[in-house]
Scaffold this active site. Structure first.
Site, PDB file in Angstrom:
ATOM      1  CD  GLU A 119     -41.970-104.376 -72.959  1.00  0.00           C
ATOM      2  OE1 GLU A 119     -41.915-104.929 -71.846  1.00  0.00           O
ATOM      3  OE2 GLU A 119     -41.243-104.709 -73.924  1.00  0.00           O
TER       4      GLU A 119
ATOM      5  CD  GLU B 217     -38.425-112.052 -67.771  1.00  0.00           C
ATOM      6  OE1 GLU B 217     -38.313-110.822 -67.581  1.00  0.00           O
ATOM      7  OE2 GLU B 217     -38.395-112.896 -66.857  1.00  0.00           O
TER       8      GLU B 217
ATOM      9  CE  LYS C  98     -24.268-107.523 -74.978  1.00  0.00           C
ATOM     10  NZ  LYS C  98     -24.196-106.092 -74.520  1.00  0.00           N
TER      11      LYS C  98
ATOM     12  CB  CYS D 233     -39.786-107.723 -68.044  1.00  0.00           C
ATOM     13  SG  CYS D 233     -38.180-107.270 -68.703  1.00  0.00           S
TER      14      CYS D 233
END
Length: 527
Positions: free
Chosen positions: A399, A267, A194, A301
């Site tokens: 973040e 992750e 997906k 990331c």
């Protein structure tokens, strides 16, 4: 697949990043998606023009795709491991052979610079090649010392989980579907992917290349759709989930997997530190930090967002770093010299702007950048360096995932490591120091990967070693043996011969206990 070869010799190519992809080829690629629901128009963020229309999955279609994949998986798992590995080898070669076509589509769909897109192509090929080489060894039955040597023969087998759900984000939409799916496939699983709704075309290209490499039709499937409908349905139907994305979403998926007692690997988020110590090569650190912080326009990331510079070299480093960032080349197009591409969505541009505005309102200083660049393209944002970011600013601890980095001075190495580790995250860290000290000092950083005198590529590109997050940055690992074995169920078969593990006929319990104690003493001594 035929749509990869539809252009007639001498036919004019369309202009722009998707130069090698005509509307007909893009439509054929979109047709590989499994969905009959609402039409999703995929647009190029760097240009704002439509690329193709992909049909999303309706309610029930993700589960149906899993059911079909489960049927195909049985025959695939029955094939010899080396036959499955051959598909991985062919896929690795195809990715390199089709490099420019993949880059064109990646740039068109994400807006990233060509060099950033190249990282995806190289990573997907290297990951596939590593697992194609390693799978026969990792999946080979393993002999173990039995409970009673010579009398007990124990063998550990590895069985595929069944159907693996791979949920991928928009920032690395080619390599993540590829590098998470290939080891699962080589282990004998089927895979249902997906992709993020913003970047389904590159995931569909992964599917097309896998089929061209010899993967039987139906073993891998791509189901576009929303997270609340398609993603949730997938999690409730598969036998294992591999997820890359935010920590908040990862928590929710992991909780659901826990309820179902199926495996989960994720992750998740990060707020990665970069440390510059007094013995660092300052010119190299400035260049390397700029490259790492602003790769893929900061939408990475493992990219650094916090820089801690020892006071002894703060002025030299900051001056060199700001000059390097201010001179970075930004723009759309396919030039290999462009260093920064576009952000991927208006929503993300707004988030980046919001964090910057909040930090400046609380006292942060802009050393370079600090503004959107609509003159370059609709979603471009100048690479930005901040100083004096207070703890109260969201950008200090949350973040950002964009082209903004904050520089913080530290008075000692101890302070640098303490502040680097003062975060709920632990995905990646970068340390700039003398190579002779790198490994020892790197072990002090609380992160799944640590790069010494590099930003992130050294660890990311070491495919035989594990990669993943500590703390709130994730569970499980990709790369290395664990990156494949997590997609398997271990089974131990122990065959007892000649005598049972119990008092032998005619031997009393006390004598058996003494004999067994002596045998265990000897086994402990030698094993």
């Amino acid at each position: 697949m035929p749509f990869l070869h539809q252009k007639a010799p001498g036919a004019p190519e369309p202009a722009g990043p998707a130069a090698s992809w005509s509307p007909a080829r893009l439509a054929a690629l979109a047709g590989l998606a499994e969905g009959t629901g609402p039409a999703l128009e995929v647009t190029s963020p760097s240009e704002g023009r439509p690329l193709a229309v992909v049909r999303q999955a309706r309610e029930g279609e993700a589960r149906a795709a899993v059911d079909r994949a489960r049927e195909a998986q049985r025959a695939w798992a029955a094939r010899p491991v080396r036959e499955r590995a051959a598909v991985g080898h062919r896929f690795a070669r195809l990715v390199l052979d089709r490099r420019d076509e993949i880059l064109d589509l990646l740039q068109a769909e994400t807006g990233k610079a060509r060099l950033a897109a190249l990282e995806e192509v190289m990573d997907a090929s290297r990951t596939a090649a590593y697992y194609a080489h390693a799978a026969p060894r990792l999946l080979r039955p393993q002999r173990h010392v039995g409970a009673l040597p010579l009398l007990t023969r124990s063998t550990e087998l590895r069985h595929p989980k069944g159907v693996v759900g791979v949920i991928t984000p928009w920032n690395y939409p080619f390599t993540l579907p590829a590098s998470d799916s290939v080891p699962a496939l080589l282990a004998g699983n089927a895979v249902v992917i997906k992709p993020d709704h913003q970047t389904p075309l590159t995931a569909l290209l992964v599917l097309a290349l896998l089929r061209e490499a010899g993967l039987p039709e139906g073993v891998a499937r791509v189901v576009p759709g929303t997270g609340p409908v398609t993603g949730a349905e997938l999690v409730d139907a598969v036998d294992y989930v591999m997820f890359t994305g935010s920590t908040a979403t990862g928590r929710a998926i992991a909780a659901r997997c826990g309820e179902r007692l199926i495996g989960f690997s994720g992750e998740l988020g990060g707020k990665n530190p970069l440390l510059v110590l007094p013995d660092a090569d300052i010119p190299a650190a400035a260049v390397g930090a700029a490259r790492a912080c602003f790769s893929n326009a900061g939408q990475l990331c493992v990219g650094p967002e916090r820089i801690y510079v020892h006071e002894a070299v703060r002025e030299r480093f900051t001056e060199a770093f700001v000059a390097e960032v201010a001179g970075m080349r930004m723009g759309p197009g396919t030039s290999w010299e462009t260093q920064l591409g576009s952000l991927t969505s208006p929503e993300h541009l707004a988030r980046v702007h919001s964090q910057l505005d909040d930090a400046v309102a609380r006292g942060a200083r802009v050393l370079t950048g600090g503004a959107a660049r609509p003159d370059v393209g609709p979603l471009f944002f100048a690479p930005t360096v901040l100083a004096d970011v207070p703890e109260s600013a969201a950008l200090c601890r949350e973040e950002t995932f964009g082209p903004i980095v904050a520089v913080y001075p530290v008075a000692s190495e101890e302070e640098a490591f303490a502040r680097a580790n003062d975060t709920p995250y632990g995905l990646n860290a970068s340390l700039w120091t003398a190579p002779s000290r790198g490994r020892r000092l790197g072990a002090r950083l609380e992160a799944g990967t640590v790069n010494v005198n590099e930003g992130y590529s050294a660890a990311w590109g070491t495919h035989s070693a594990a990669m993943g997050g500590w703390k709130e940055s994730g569970l499980g690992r990709r790369h290395g043996p664990e990156g494949l074995l997590k997609y398997t169920e271990a089974q131990t078969i122990a065959v007892q011969r000649l005598l049972p593990i119990a008092p032998w006929p005619g031997l009393g319990g006390e004598r058996w206990a003494g004999l067994l104690t002596g045998a265990v003493r000897m086994i402990n001594r030698f094993r």
